[in-house]
Scaffold this motif. Sequence first.
Motif, PDB file in Angstrom:
ATOM      1  N   HIS A 185       1.161   9.623  -4.497  1.00  0.00           N
ATOM      2  CA  HIS A 185       1.588   8.222  -4.474  1.00  0.00           C
ATOM      3  C   HIS A 185       2.375   7.926  -3.191  1.00  0.00           C
ATOM      4  O   HIS A 185       2.077   6.967  -2.467  1.00  0.00           O
ATOM      5  CB  HIS A 185       2.444   7.955  -5.730  1.00  0.00           C
ATOM      6  CG  HIS A 185       2.913   6.536  -5.867  1.00  0.00           C
ATOM      7  ND1 HIS A 185       2.574   5.739  -6.927  1.00  0.00           N
ATOM      8  CD2 HIS A 185       3.713   5.775  -5.084  1.00  0.00           C
ATOM      9  CE1 HIS A 185       3.126   4.553  -6.784  1.00  0.00           C
ATOM     10  NE2 HIS A 185       3.838   4.551  -5.675  1.00  0.00           N
ATOM     11  N   HIS A 189       1.442   5.778   0.442  1.00  0.00           N
ATOM     12  CA  HIS A 189       2.274   4.720   1.051  1.00  0.00           C
ATOM     13  C   HIS A 189       2.367   4.853   2.567  1.00  0.00           C
ATOM     14  O   HIS A 189       2.763   3.918   3.247  1.00  0.00           O
ATOM     15  CB  HIS A 189       3.692   4.743   0.459  1.00  0.00           C
ATOM     16  CG  HIS A 189       3.812   3.990  -0.828  1.00  0.00           C
ATOM     17  ND1 HIS A 189       3.280   2.741  -1.016  1.00  0.00           N
ATOM     18  CD2 HIS A 189       4.424   4.311  -1.993  1.00  0.00           C
ATOM     19  CE1 HIS A 189       3.539   2.324  -2.242  1.00  0.00           C
ATOM     20  NE2 HIS A 189       4.231   3.262  -2.875  1.00  0.00           N
ATOM     21  N   HIS A 195       1.789  -1.950  -3.066  1.00  0.00           N
ATOM     22  CA  HIS A 195       0.988  -1.453  -4.189  1.00  0.00           C
ATOM     23  C   HIS A 195      -0.297  -2.280  -4.303  1.00  0.00           C
ATOM     24  O   HIS A 195      -0.664  -2.723  -5.383  1.00  0.00           O
ATOM     25  CB  HIS A 195       1.805  -1.486  -5.488  1.00  0.00           C
ATOM     26  CG  HIS A 195       2.911  -0.471  -5.508  1.00  0.00           C
ATOM     27  ND1 HIS A 195       4.238  -0.804  -5.547  1.00  0.00           N
ATOM     28  CD2 HIS A 195       2.879   0.879  -5.473  1.00  0.00           C
ATOM     29  CE1 HIS A 195       4.972   0.302  -5.523  1.00  0.00           C
ATOM     30  NE2 HIS A 195       4.171   1.337  -5.491  1.00  0.00           N
ATOM     31  N   PHE A 199      -4.177   0.461  -1.740  1.00  0.00           N
ATOM     32  CA  PHE A 199      -3.239   1.554  -1.991  1.00  0.00           C
ATOM     33  C   PHE A 199      -3.693   2.360  -3.208  1.00  0.00           C
ATOM     34  O   PHE A 199      -3.828   3.585  -3.155  1.00  0.00           O
ATOM     35  CB  PHE A 199      -1.814   1.010  -2.209  1.00  0.00           C
ATOM     36  CG  PHE A 199      -0.882   2.021  -2.831  1.00  0.00           C
ATOM     37  CD1 PHE A 199      -0.253   2.986  -2.045  1.00  0.00           C
ATOM     38  CD2 PHE A 199      -0.641   2.031  -4.200  1.00  0.00           C
ATOM     39  CE1 PHE A 199       0.575   3.942  -2.613  1.00  0.00           C
ATOM     40  CE2 PHE A 199       0.191   2.979  -4.775  1.00  0.00           C
ATOM     41  CZ  PHE A 199       0.809   3.926  -3.982  1.00  0.00           C
TER      42      PHE A 199
HETATM   43 ZN    ZN Z   1       4.942   3.094  -4.797  1.00  0.00          ZN
END
Ligand code: ZN
Length: 228
Positions: A185, A189, A195, A199
């Motif tokens: 995660h 980024h 988000h 992504f």
């Molecule tokens: Zn995040």
Amino acid sequence: MFDYQLKKSKRRKTVAIKVHDQSVTVYAPHYVAQKQIDSWLLEKQPWIEAQLKKQLNAVDTKQYPLIHNKIKIFSDWVKLSFLESSLSDIQEHNNVLLVTHSTRVKNYNGKYESLIKQYLEEKLAAYIEMRINYYCKIMKEELPQKLSIAIYKRRWGSCNSRRELTFNLHLIGAPHAVIDYVIVHELAHLQYLNHSKDFWARVEAFFPDHKIASDWLKTQGTSLQWVF
Ligand SMILES: [Zn+2]
């Protein structure tokens, strides 16, 4: 009266008491009635109390709030054990984390906390570093500028535009797969500081079970937030 554990046996001929670890065990022949044991214990009470007090002095529980406590390391319970020694140290062995502190240390609690915290930080950082190397390779991503461990109340990780990644120390108690999800995660980024759909597509590509892992954090995450 104090709490005690009664162990009756057919082979035993006499009554005996053992005081250990702040608990009392009474061993008795199977035919002895409870009343007899009670009156005998009443007689022995001063001795038992003296033993309990003596052991309490050896390990002052007021100074050791973490005593009998256990923590989770990579979803395994690890028992904390404290000991006075000539030097401060911490060692993990067979699911026991043995913390020793020098007798010269004044603030036991603070010393224990900092020893445990430092140990967990190093352990988590070592794991994350290894997995970041792995995921950066398969995601064709450059290594982050900086990796840190911090204590967060409401987030598991963070990433900024300077490519600095921070992970919550409480992740140390989570299963490896959940930590891996947080790593992927945060690495995603590095491409998208949001988000967005893109992504999530990137997360999905390298961690298909992300929904299971993030649900785990939502439902079990608070159980990871102990002591510190
Ligand atoms: Zn995040």
